[in-house]
Design a protein around this motif. Structure first.
Motif, PDB file in Angstrom:
ATOM      1  N   LYS A  77       0.814  -1.214   0.000  1.00 26.69           N
ATOM      2  CA  LYS A  77       0.000   0.000   0.000  1.00 26.69           C
ATOM      3  C   LYS A  77       0.850   1.267   0.000  1.00 26.69           C
ATOM      4  CE  LYS A  77      -4.099  -2.207   1.756  1.00 26.69           C
ATOM      5  NZ  LYS A  77      -5.241  -2.140   2.636  1.00 26.69           N
ATOM      6  N   LYS A  78       1.929   1.218  -0.766  1.00 25.72           N
ATOM      7  CA  LYS A  78       2.783   2.394  -0.977  1.00 25.72           C
ATOM      8  C   LYS A  78       2.643   2.826  -2.427  1.00 25.72           C
ATOM      9  CE  LYS A  78       6.145   0.754   2.364  1.00 25.72           C
ATOM     10  NZ  LYS A  78       7.435   0.101   2.522  1.00 25.72           N
ATOM     11  N   THR A  79       2.507   4.122  -2.635  1.00 25.08           N
ATOM     12  CA  THR A  79       2.348   4.628  -3.994  1.00 25.08           C
ATOM     13  C   THR A  79       3.678   4.838  -4.709  1.00 25.08           C
ATOM     14  OG1 THR A  79       2.268   6.911  -3.218  1.00 25.08           O
ATOM     15  CG2 THR A  79       0.165   5.768  -3.473  1.00 25.08           C
ATOM     16  N   ASP A  80       4.743   4.919  -3.949  1.00 20.27           N
ATOM     17  CA  ASP A  80       6.043   5.218  -4.540  1.00 20.27           C
ATOM     18  C   ASP A  80       7.014   4.095  -4.222  1.00 20.27           C
ATOM     19  OD1 ASP A  80       7.603   6.964  -6.044  1.00 20.27           O
ATOM     20  OD2 ASP A  80       8.345   8.053  -4.306  1.00 20.27           O
ATOM     21  N   PRO A  81       7.754   3.586  -5.149  1.00 28.93           N
ATOM     22  CA  PRO A  81       7.947   4.067  -6.503  1.00 28.93           C
ATOM     23  C   PRO A  81       7.075   3.356  -7.546  1.00 28.93           C
ATOM     24  CG  PRO A  81       9.673   2.494  -6.032  1.00 28.93           C
ATOM     25  CD  PRO A  81       8.794   2.599  -4.785  1.00 28.93           C
ATOM     26  N   GLY A  82       6.573   2.149  -7.269  1.00 25.09           N
ATOM     27  CA  GLY A  82       5.910   1.343  -8.283  1.00 25.09           C
ATOM     28  C   GLY A  82       4.677   1.951  -8.916  1.00 25.09           C
ATOM     29  N   MET A  83       3.675   2.255  -8.107  1.00 21.35           N
ATOM     30  CA  MET A  83       2.437   2.799  -8.648  1.00 21.35           C
ATOM     31  C   MET A  83       2.682   4.126  -9.350  1.00 21.35           C
ATOM     32  SD  MET A  83      -0.953   3.806  -6.577  1.00 21.35           S
ATOM     33  CE  MET A  83      -2.421   4.271  -7.421  1.00 21.35           C
ATOM     34  N   LYS A  84       3.485   4.961  -8.740  1.00 21.87           N
ATOM     35  CA  LYS A  84       3.804   6.262  -9.337  1.00 21.87           C
ATOM     36  C   LYS A  84       4.475   6.079 -10.695  1.00 21.87           C
ATOM     37  CE  LYS A  84       6.384  10.536  -8.412  1.00 21.87           C
ATOM     38  NZ  LYS A  84       6.605  10.763  -9.813  1.00 21.87           N
ATOM     39  N   CYS A  85       5.397   5.138 -10.790  1.00 28.74           N
ATOM     40  CA  CYS A  85       6.087   4.871 -12.056  1.00 28.74           C
ATOM     41  C   CYS A  85       5.088   4.480 -13.140  1.00 28.74           C
ATOM     42  CB  CYS A  85       7.132   3.777 -11.867  1.00 28.74           C
ATOM     43  SG  CYS A  85       7.987   3.325 -13.390  1.00 28.74           S
ATOM     44  N   ILE A  86       4.159   3.594 -12.807  1.00 29.12           N
ATOM     45  CA  ILE A  86       3.180   3.122 -13.786  1.00 29.12           C
ATOM     46  C   ILE A  86       2.290   4.264 -14.263  1.00 29.12           C
ATOM     47  CG2 ILE A  86       1.170   1.621 -14.119  1.00 29.12           C
ATOM     48  CD1 ILE A  86       2.573  -0.335 -12.103  1.00 29.12           C
ATOM     49  N   LEU A  87       1.750   5.018 -13.321  1.00 25.57           N
ATOM     50  CA  LEU A  87       0.860   6.119 -13.695  1.00 25.57           C
ATOM     51  C   LEU A  87       1.607   7.218 -14.456  1.00 25.57           C
ATOM     52  CD1 LEU A  87      -1.368   6.312 -10.500  1.00 25.57           C
ATOM     53  CD2 LEU A  87      -1.934   5.288 -12.717  1.00 25.57           C
ATOM     54  N   ASP A  88       2.813   7.540 -14.016  1.00 24.05           N
ATOM     55  CA  ASP A  88       3.609   8.549 -14.728  1.00 24.05           C
ATOM     56  C   ASP A  88       3.951   8.076 -16.138  1.00 24.05           C
ATOM     57  OD1 ASP A  88       3.494  10.262 -12.578  1.00 24.05           O
ATOM     58  OD2 ASP A  88       5.581   9.948 -11.965  1.00 24.05           O
ATOM     59  N   TRP A  89       4.286   6.793 -16.283  1.00 20.66           N
ATOM     60  CA  TRP A  89       4.619   6.248 -17.602  1.00 20.66           C
ATOM     61  C   TRP A  89       3.454   6.443 -18.561  1.00 20.66           C
ATOM     62  CZ3 TRP A  89       2.209   1.778 -19.766  1.00 20.66           C
ATOM     63  CH2 TRP A  89       2.743   1.373 -20.985  1.00 20.66           C
ATOM     64  N   TYR A  90       2.250   6.162 -18.101  1.00 18.37           N
ATOM     65  CA  TYR A  90       1.101   6.278 -19.004  1.00 18.37           C
ATOM     66  C   TYR A  90       0.621   7.716 -19.179  1.00 18.37           C
ATOM     67  CZ  TYR A  90      -3.269   5.653 -21.386  1.00 18.37           C
ATOM     68  OH  TYR A  90      -4.280   5.759 -22.304  1.00 18.37           O
ATOM     69  N   TYR A  91       0.453   8.437 -18.088  1.00 20.10           N
ATOM     70  CA  TYR A  91      -0.171   9.758 -18.162  1.00 20.10           C
ATOM     71  C   TYR A  91       0.799  10.899 -18.432  1.00 20.10           C
ATOM     72  CZ  TYR A  91      -4.417   7.560 -16.404  1.00 20.10           C
ATOM     73  OH  TYR A  91      -5.529   6.773 -16.265  1.00 20.10           O
ATOM     74  N   GLU A  92       2.048  10.738 -18.073  1.00 17.64           N
ATOM     75  CA  GLU A  92       2.992  11.858 -18.178  1.00 17.64           C
ATOM     76  C   GLU A  92       3.997  11.728 -19.324  1.00 17.64           C
ATOM     77  OE1 GLU A  92       2.503  14.481 -16.262  1.00 17.64           O
ATOM     78  OE2 GLU A  92       0.976  13.510 -15.047  1.00 17.64           O
ATOM     79  N   SER A  93       4.188  10.524 -19.846  1.00 15.39           N
ATOM     80  CA  SER A  93       5.164  10.315 -20.910  1.00 15.39           C
ATOM     81  C   SER A  93       4.515  10.547 -22.272  1.00 15.39           C
ATOM     82  CB  SER A  93       5.724   8.893 -20.859  1.00 15.39           C
ATOM     83  OG  SER A  93       6.358   8.657 -19.634  1.00 15.39           O
TER      84      SER A  93
END
Length: 126
Positions: A77-93
């Protein structure tokens, strides 16, 4: 993404997962592939060739949100680094949706969600 950072993930996590899964299923039904969606996977060929860009983006977002939530649970239940990486990869890249579409066309015999999951694993680890 800024909203996600300001609010507790638990407040929105379940609704994001449900929305993502519902969106993925709805897009598969819209594309006329309900049997694929319900029996374990929507073929990459169907997503790449039969969905409109709007349907693809909704489907991709649903799969990515589901993968991000699964990673959140896996990581204790930690958002960083895994979940953040996934969401950033899709929404920010830039160009991620186009890269996914190209990968789906290349690996058309695989389930679309498996192709996207492999891309996520390559980018963000398991």
């Amino acid at each position: 993404m800024e909203v996600l950072r300001k609010r507790s993930f638990m407040q929105i996590g379940t609704s994001r997962l449900a929305a993502g899964l519902f969106t993925a299923l709805a897009m598969s039904l819209t594309a006329g592939t309900a049997s694929h969606a319900l029996d374990g996977g929507l073929g990459a060929d169907v997503v790449a060739s039969k969905m409109t860009p709007k349907q693809k983006n909704a489907y991709f977002a649903g799969v990515v949100e589901g993968l991000a939530y699964a990673r959140y649970i896996k990581d204790g239940k930690k958002t960083d680094p895994g979940m953040k990486c996934i969401l950033d990869w899709y929404y920010e890249s830039e160009g991620t949706a186009q890269k996914i579409t190209l990968a789906l066309a290349k690996f058309e015999t695989y389930p679309a969600n498996a192709v996207i999951a492999a891309m996520v694993a390559k980018q963000c680890g398991d």
